[in-house]
Design an enzyme around this catalytic site. Structure first.
Site, short mmCIF file in Angstrom:
data_model
loop_
_atom_site.label_atom_id
_atom_site.label_comp_id
_atom_site.label_asym_id
_atom_site.label_seq_id
_atom_site.Cartn_x
_atom_site.Cartn_y
_atom_site.Cartn_z
N GLU A 26 11.12 -0.65 -17.15
CA GLU A 26 11.65 0.71 -16.99
C GLU A 26 13.18 0.71 -17.10
OE1 GLU A 26 9.62 3.33 -16.29
OE2 GLU A 26 7.82 2.12 -16.14
N ILE A 50 -7.30 -5.33 -16.55
CA ILE A 50 -8.13 -6.37 -15.89
C ILE A 50 -9.00 -5.71 -14.81
CG2 ILE A 50 -8.10 -8.47 -14.50
CD1 ILE A 50 -5.40 -9.17 -15.68
N LYS A 98 0.39 -3.36 -5.42
CA LYS A 98 -0.89 -3.85 -5.94
C LYS A 98 -1.53 -4.85 -4.97
CE LYS A 98 0.78 -3.12 -10.63
NZ LYS A 98 1.56 -3.73 -11.73
N ASP A 139 6.63 -3.16 -7.02
CA ASP A 139 5.41 -2.77 -7.75
C ASP A 139 4.26 -3.76 -7.47
OD1 ASP A 139 4.01 -1.37 -10.21
OD2 ASP A 139 3.98 -3.52 -10.62
#
Ligand SMILES: NC(=O)c1ccc[n+]([C@@H]2O[C@H](COP(=O)([O-])OP(=O)(O)OC[C@H]3O[C@@H](n4cnc5c(N)ncnc54)[C@H](OP(=O)(O)O)[C@@H]3O)[C@@H](O)[C@H]2O)c1
Length: 425
Positions: free
Chosen positions: A197, A143, A212, A208
């Site tokens: 993961e 994106i 971002k 995570d």
């Protein structure tokens, strides 16, 4: 042919531009994805000239002579037009990227954990030494959100940005919501399919998407945040009770990053599980997909949805950065010239489910609107600062917390909320 027409001299054919030589550091999921894209798309104008990896003993998909093991050698190779850093070690990545920028080089990276920790330093290095760093692949894979914010909305003020920025947790929540699957089996399925993961803590604990959110705050608002300043609550403690709570209200649970400008101009940033209703574009962002909703002062609302991870989608974003570099593009960071203040002195409405009553005391609810002893949950307002201070303890005790409503000033029970839009996420 009429005689008065001067016949033009034959055009000199434009020589095809020399392909740019890439020094690729890291040949894992994304590195191989990029390599494969360039193989399938030879007209892209980029060739992988040198590849550096870490482990000399590992079996490779290319002949052994294609690989080398000293990344520093690439930093000083001036025949390389651009360095692409795609390794999984944030500390080593920072050392490499910083050293490359110190030499004024062009660099592309996807390393959100490294960027979130060091962005101000990396911006300063670019300004001081004339290098360029692009990192579209670091947020939401395919994106194009960073460039959209930086280039397109570089001047226009944004009211709010909300996004599902982590495909692994979104996949788990989708399985739990649709199939009645418990958290453990849903996570195992995500791992089996390569959407999560082996160590799922960064994704499921919302670390995570927090990285971002830090990057988005820099481009959306010009605000450089330390990741620790951003509340991140994950889904490790979620159960079928919580999914049923959401479903009984016609809603879904999603892990949503929310950046929001307050009426006084300050900006909040948090990443939490959140109730999302069908009126939100994020309601339909399921499985491993990512989605971002922007609310700009003049453009109004925009919604982007796409694949947030995987070799090809992420490699596609790296290729887009390479092409942008070739056109001379660099991030402007325009809004960092007059950054807003980060606000945490607010209350937020949450749902807390725990079998440890002391956690409820610890959070010191200022107002409780719903309590269900049999299911062990309480809904009400708590100080955002309490959640930030106690997030590790809440995680340790397996509590599940989600945002159910709006932010409001501390101590202003039942006053209008601080939302600027319709109350959608
Ligand atoms: N996977 C995704 O979908 C995705 C999406 C968005 C962003 N990212 C980001 O992209 C980056 C790469 O992710 P990935 O999934 O491709 O990782 P990966 O599959 O684990 O591969 C990592 C690669 O880096 C190499 N490496 C590690 N340390 C190194 C060092 N010090 N010097 C040279 N090479 C080194 C490894 O070498 P060996 O092969 O020798 O082990 C391996 O080739 C990460 O920052 C990640 O957060 C990934």
């Amino acid at each position: 042919m009429p005689t008065d027409v001067v016949s033009a001299a034959p055009l000199t054919p434009i020589a095809p531009a020399r392909p740019w030589h890439i020094g690729l550091i890291g040949f894992g999921c994304v590195g191989q994805g990029l390599y494969d894209i360039l193989q399938q798309h030879p007209a892209s104008g980029f060739v992988v000239a040198r590849i550096v990896v870490k482990n000399p003993a590992k079996a490779r998909t290319l002949p052994a002579e294609r690989f080398e093991f000293d990344a520093d050698a690439l930093l000083v190779d001036d025949s390389l037009d651009v360095l692409v850093e795609l390794i999984d070690d944030a500390n080593a990545a920072f050392a490499l990227v910083a050293a490359a920028l110190l030499r004024g080089r062009r660099v592309v990276t996807a390393n959100k954990a490294m960027l979130a920790r060091h962005l101000p330093a990396l911006v300063a290095l670019q300004r001081a030494h004339g290098g360029t760093l692009l990192y579209e692949a670091a947020v939401c894979g395919s994106i194009p959100i960073i460039r959209t914010l930086d280039a397109y909305f570089g001047t226009e003020p944004l009211r709010r940005l909300t996004g599902i920025l982590n495909g692994s947790s979104n996949y788990v929540l989708t399985r739990m919501g649709e199939g009645g699957t418990d958290y453990g089996p849903a996570l195992a399925q995500a791992q089996q399919l390569g959407f999560a993961e082996t160590d799922p803590s960064l994704d499921m604990g919302a670390f995570d998407p927090r990285s971002k959110a830090v990057l988005l705050a820099a481009h959306a608002y010009g605000l450089f945040l330390d990741p620790e300043q951003v509340l991140n609550l994950g889904i490790e403690g979620i159960s079928a009770t919580d999914i049923a709570f959401a479903a009984s209200r016609g809603q879904k649970i999603k892990v949503v990053a929310g950046l929001q400008r307050l009426p006084d101009g300050r900006v909040t940033a948090l990443v939490t599980p959140q109730l999302v209703g069908p009126e939100s574009p994020l309601f339909g962002v399921d499985e491993e997909f990512n989605g971002v909703v922007l609310e700009a002062d003049f453009a109004g609302e925009q919604f982007l949805r796409g694949r947030g991870a995987g070799g090809h989608p992420t490699g596609s974003a790296v290729l887009a950065d390479l092409a942008a570099l070739r056109q001379g593009f660099a991030y402007h960071y325009a809004k960092t010239a007059a950054p807003p203040t980060h606000a945490t002195d607010l209350e937020i409405e949450i749902y807390l489910r725990t079998d440890e009553p002391r956690l409820i005391d610890l959070l010191d609810f200022s107002e409780v609107s719903e309590e269900a002893d049999e299911d062990g949950y309480v809904v009400g307002y708590v100080a955002l600062a309490h959640l930030i201070a106690h997030r590790d303890l809440l995680r340790e005790y397996g509590a599940f917390i989600m945002r159910t409503g709006q932010l409001r000033p501390i101590g202003e029970a039942a006053t209008p909320v601080l939302e600027t839009a319709s109350g959608r996420v």
